[in-house]
Scaffold this active site. Structure first.
Site, mmCIF file in Angstrom:
data_model
loop_
_atom_site.group_PDB
_atom_site.id
_atom_site.type_symbol
_atom_site.label_atom_id
_atom_site.label_comp_id
_atom_site.label_asym_id
_atom_site.label_seq_id
_atom_site.Cartn_x
_atom_site.Cartn_y
_atom_site.Cartn_z
ATOM 1 N N LYS A 84 -11.763 13.919 8.744
ATOM 2 C CA LYS A 84 -12.256 13.254 10.066
ATOM 3 C C LYS A 84 -13.568 13.539 10.616
ATOM 4 C CE LYS A 84 -9.897 12.087 14.569
ATOM 5 N NZ LYS A 84 -8.735 12.259 15.366
ATOM 6 N N LEU A 111 -11.624 6.110 4.026
ATOM 7 C CA LEU A 111 -10.075 6.010 4.143
ATOM 8 C C LEU A 111 -9.906 5.043 5.543
ATOM 9 C CD1 LEU A 111 -8.574 9.489 3.387
ATOM 10 C CD2 LEU A 111 -8.476 7.583 1.884
ATOM 11 N N GLY A 112 -10.722 5.052 6.373
ATOM 12 C CA GLY A 112 -10.459 4.334 7.456
ATOM 13 C C GLY A 112 -11.382 4.673 8.567
ATOM 14 N N GLY A 131 -11.778 4.316 12.889
ATOM 15 C CA GLY A 131 -11.297 3.944 14.342
ATOM 16 C C GLY A 131 -12.332 4.369 15.400
ATOM 17 N N GLY A 132 -11.683 4.211 16.691
ATOM 18 C CA GLY A 132 -12.589 4.170 17.976
ATOM 19 C C GLY A 132 -13.360 5.626 17.989
ATOM 20 N N MET A 133 -12.823 6.682 17.593
ATOM 21 C CA MET A 133 -13.433 7.732 17.720
ATOM 22 C C MET A 133 -14.173 8.490 16.395
ATOM 23 S SD MET A 133 -12.818 8.742 20.943
ATOM 24 C CE MET A 133 -11.767 8.198 22.197
ATOM 25 N N VAL A 135 -12.683 8.489 8.744
ATOM 26 C CA VAL A 135 -11.709 9.547 7.872
ATOM 27 C C VAL A 135 -12.360 9.158 6.421
ATOM 28 C CG1 VAL A 135 -9.706 10.366 7.263
ATOM 29 C CG2 VAL A 135 -9.941 9.480 9.359
ATOM 30 N N ASP A 157 1.266 10.855 21.094
ATOM 31 C CA ASP A 157 0.660 9.538 20.503
ATOM 32 C C ASP A 157 1.209 9.077 18.899
ATOM 33 O OD1 ASP A 157 -0.814 7.157 20.460
ATOM 34 O OD2 ASP A 157 -2.592 8.192 19.356
#
Length: 273
Positions: free
Chosen positions: A42, A20-21, A23-25, A28, A136
């Site tokens: 995640k 799904l995507g 990121g930096g961490m 997902v 956030d």
């Protein structure tokens, strides 16, 4: 997004179907439970697995997400913060996030903006009632579900009553997304409370109305200065929504409306003179 050869076949017993995507961490994934229910899982990047502070932060994210799981968030189904690569599974929410939607389709109409404002105010009301501060809130963390917006990603949230004693915020790091952060997140991060989320809500609504943040700048430093000291750029925000956005973007936390008060104002038609 297509799966890669390095992606797992399953996580925690849940079969991985798609990306799904990323990121930096972490990454997902779209997964499916044994009963066929679709989940968003995640999985944190491997380089953070040996970072004790990161694991503590991830445990806090799981705990916060569980506290506020409900109609306005993505309910937690399962998690393992002690796995070789920590992971958390939530119900999958079909639809795009607000940032993607605005980039692809442009600003929201005035009626949709009002619905977004009410939905996010409801979400923050429930998050704050659970004793959690998100810290956030940004377009990428707002999912546009069919039944209204959902707030996701509690990665840097914290319990409001432990704000001053939270060791994870005493390392000198500024945590958040500068264009959507509140002034106090830059100037006094240990004093951040629910009002910070309300300020972020004002910035998110301005973005949804104009396709830009009210404090945008090419420089993160200049963005921070504008958030702390500058006037928001609100040209293009519909007149009927402008008073609500301004109430959210008051510089001093005590001058801002609460999520409950914002809901009342939206319901009653507008701020008092």
């Amino acid at each position: 997004m297509a799966l890669r050869d390095s992606d797992p076949v399953e996580v925690g017993g849940y079969r991985i179907e798609d990306r799904l995507g990323s990121g930096g961490m972490g990454v997902v994934y779209l997964a499916r439970s044994a009963s066929g229910r679709r989940l968003a899982i995640k999985v944190v990047h491997g380089q953070y697995a040996d970072d004790d502070e990161f694991r503590a932060r991830f445990r806090r994210e799981v705990s916060a997400a569980r506290q506020v799981s409900g109609a306005f968030t993505a309910p937690v189904v399962d998690a393992d913060a002690d796995a070789s690569r920590p992971w958390m599974a939530t119900l999958y929410i079909p639809g795009a996030d607000l940032g993607t939607h605005v980039r692809e389709h442009g600003p929201l109409s005035a009626p949709r903006l009002r619905e977004l404002a009410a939905g996010l105010a409801e979400a923050l009301r429930d998050i704050h009632r659970a004793g959690v501060v998100h810290r956030d809130l940004k377009p990428a963390n707002v999912m546009l579900a069919e039944d209204g917006p959902r707030v996701i990603d509690f990665g840097i949230s914290r319990a409001a009553e432990f704000a001053a004693a939270d060791v994870l915020t005493q390392t000198g790091r500024v945590m958040g997304t500068p264009p959507f952060m509140s002034p106090e997140q830059f100037s006094s991060p240990q004093d951040v409370g629910p009002a910070a989320d309300v300020f972020s809500l004002g910035s998110v609504l301005a973005y949804a109305a104009t396709r830009r943040g009210p404090f945008d700048s090419p420089s993160p430093y200049e963005t921070a200065v504008r958030v702390v000291e500058g006037e928001p750029a609100l040209d293009g925000v519909p007149d009927e929504l402008l008073p609500f956005v301004r109430l959210c973007l008051e510089k001093h936390p005590k001058s801002r409306v609460t999520a409950d008060e914002l809901l009342t104002l939206l319901r009653d038609g507008g701020p008092a003179a």
